[in-house]
Design an enzyme around this catalytic site. Sequence first.
Site, PDB file in Angstrom:
ATOM      1  N   PRO A 159       0.762  -1.142   0.033  1.00 16.29           N
ATOM      2  CA  PRO A 159       0.042  -0.062   0.088  1.00 16.29           C
ATOM      3  C   PRO A 159       0.874   1.166  -0.013  1.00 16.29           C
ATOM      4  O   PRO A 159       1.590   1.375   0.851  1.00 16.29           O
ATOM      5  CB  PRO A 159      -0.669  -0.055   1.348  1.00 16.29           C
ATOM      6  CG  PRO A 159      -0.540  -1.381   1.849  1.00 16.29           C
ATOM      7  CD  PRO A 159       0.870  -1.949   1.121  1.00 16.29           C
ATOM      8  N   GLU A 160       0.632   2.163  -1.092  1.00 16.60           N
ATOM      9  CA  GLU A 160       1.126   3.373  -0.981  1.00 16.60           C
ATOM     10  C   GLU A 160       0.292   4.360  -0.991  1.00 16.60           C
ATOM     11  O   GLU A 160      -0.742   4.170  -0.942  1.00 16.60           O
ATOM     12  CB  GLU A 160       2.258   3.562  -2.328  1.00 16.60           C
ATOM     13  CG  GLU A 160       3.445   2.394  -2.048  1.00 16.60           C
ATOM     14  CD  GLU A 160       4.464   2.237  -3.071  1.00 16.60           C
ATOM     15  OE1 GLU A 160       4.676   3.552  -3.980  1.00 16.60           O
ATOM     16  OE2 GLU A 160       5.127   1.593  -3.423  1.00 16.60           O
ATOM     17  N   LYS A 162       1.137   8.292   3.866  1.00 15.32           N
ATOM     18  CA  LYS A 162       0.597   6.915   3.776  1.00 15.32           C
ATOM     19  C   LYS A 162      -0.026   6.739   5.198  1.00 15.32           C
ATOM     20  O   LYS A 162      -0.604   5.610   5.504  1.00 15.32           O
ATOM     21  CB  LYS A 162       1.694   5.935   3.628  1.00 15.32           C
ATOM     22  CG  LYS A 162       2.259   6.081   2.189  1.00 15.32           C
ATOM     23  CD  LYS A 162       3.261   4.942   2.053  1.00 15.32           C
ATOM     24  CE  LYS A 162       4.649   5.710   2.110  1.00 15.32           C
ATOM     25  NZ  LYS A 162       5.730   4.670   1.478  1.00 15.32           N
ATOM     26  N   HIS A 193      -4.910 -13.248  11.018  1.00 14.94           N
ATOM     27  CA  HIS A 193      -4.072 -11.851  11.065  1.00 14.94           C
ATOM     28  C   HIS A 193      -5.030 -10.673  11.348  1.00 14.94           C
ATOM     29  O   HIS A 193      -4.390  -9.616  10.826  1.00 14.94           O
ATOM     30  CB  HIS A 193      -3.125 -11.741   9.822  1.00 14.94           C
ATOM     31  CG  HIS A 193      -2.424 -13.017   9.784  1.00 14.94           C
ATOM     32  ND1 HIS A 193      -1.369 -13.337  10.917  1.00 14.94           N
ATOM     33  CD2 HIS A 193      -1.950 -13.535   8.554  1.00 14.94           C
ATOM     34  CE1 HIS A 193      -0.752 -14.340  10.354  1.00 14.94           C
ATOM     35  NE2 HIS A 193      -0.978 -14.761   8.994  1.00 14.94           N
ATOM     36  N   ARG A 236       2.263  -9.153   8.414  1.00 18.52           N
ATOM     37  CA  ARG A 236       3.606  -8.894   8.826  1.00 18.52           C
ATOM     38  C   ARG A 236       3.433  -8.025   9.814  1.00 18.52           C
ATOM     39  O   ARG A 236       4.678  -7.492  10.353  1.00 18.52           O
ATOM     40  CB  ARG A 236       4.368  -8.258   7.693  1.00 18.52           C
ATOM     41  CG  ARG A 236       4.456  -9.388   6.533  1.00 18.52           C
ATOM     42  CD  ARG A 236       5.130  -9.006   5.353  1.00 18.52           C
ATOM     43  NE  ARG A 236       5.086 -10.158   4.175  1.00 18.52           N
ATOM     44  CZ  ARG A 236       5.499  -9.857   3.046  1.00 18.52           C
ATOM     45  NH1 ARG A 236       6.159  -8.935   2.621  1.00 18.52           N
ATOM     46  NH2 ARG A 236       5.212 -10.882   2.351  1.00 18.52           N
ATOM     47  N   ARG A 290      16.641  -1.278  -0.749  1.00 21.31           N
ATOM     48  CA  ARG A 290      15.212  -1.258  -1.420  1.00 21.31           C
ATOM     49  C   ARG A 290      15.762  -1.817  -2.826  1.00 21.31           C
ATOM     50  O   ARG A 290      16.554  -1.149  -3.417  1.00 21.31           O
ATOM     51  CB  ARG A 290      14.533  -0.283  -1.325  1.00 21.31           C
ATOM     52  CG  ARG A 290      14.111   0.234   0.083  1.00 21.31           C
ATOM     53  CD  ARG A 290      13.166  -0.556   0.611  1.00 21.31           C
ATOM     54  NE  ARG A 290      12.749  -0.396   2.146  1.00 21.31           N
ATOM     55  CZ  ARG A 290      13.002  -0.863   3.051  1.00 21.31           C
ATOM     56  NH1 ARG A 290      14.095  -1.911   2.840  1.00 21.31           N
ATOM     57  NH2 ARG A 290      12.872  -0.578   4.036  1.00 21.31           N
TER      58      ARG A 290
END
Length: 279
Positions: free
Chosen positions: A2-3, A61, A95, A114, A267
């Site tokens: 998600p950005e 974000k 989750h 995560r 990255r």
Amino acid sequence: MPELPEVELTRRHLDEAMRGRRLVRVSTTHPRTARHNAGGATEVDERLEGRTVREVGRKGKFLAAPLDDGQTLIAHLGMSGRFTIGDPSEEVALHTHFRATLDDGVEVRFIDPRTFGFVAVVSPEEMVESGLSRVGPDAWEMAPTAPDLADALGKRTAPVKALLLDQVIVSGLGNIYADEALHLAGIHPLRPGGELTVSDLERLLAAIEIVLGQALENGGTSLDDLAYLLPDGRAGENLERLRVYGRTGLPCPTCGAAVERIVIRARSSHFCPVCQPAP
DNA sequence: AACGATCCCTGTTGGC
DNA sequence: TGCCAACAGGGATCGT
């Protein structure tokens, strides 16, 4: 991941469901999801229960929802977080770390395998201390002008790719859209930020607007692994529109040269060696 | 101050 | 086929 576009699409759904609604019952069930409140899950639940959501906003974000008592509910999707809006009787997905029942019976859930994401509740004072106050201008709603950006970059020597990921300079870009914007602007990710000309920055800002706008129109980018899904369960369709991200070895959509991948600040960075000349 | 490295976490992938 | 190490990444934190 998600950005900005994915967070914005999530915001629209949450605002529709939560604006003006009271949080009747709140249950946070994972300590990492509540890690930004010293009192953990119990504190998050207690400070949210009974409050009414004024609206659901966004900066970069971060989702930020002001409440009726002056506090703000803050949420970040991290890299695997997503919200669902539905009936409380629906099966609880693995989750699921946060559930809020609204006064119309709808249940908002936060699912985050995560646990890089979080949910927090802050007072105005805590807001100032939190990272959110340091988040820079939103890349979509209030993008800086090229001269302002040149000013912010100053004589910075770090690679422009690293600086685009720094949420203090411009907020909302993540690894995917930073790579996409640099490609569209014809700027190599290793170019030192401070060496970019105003002309470079004008092209970069225009590219950011195009890339983010296209992603919003296409419902966001859902990668095939931990697929980002909208709160209504739909997957975005922007993946097939990506020009370089995740396309190592495949032809550049502009010139046909093979897309290359290098690592910058731990990255992955994808770029076209022809369209984006090395510094 | 700026920069870069490290850590957190788990589903997926790739190599043997 | 099965197992396990490597990989992915946003942001906080720390060392230089």
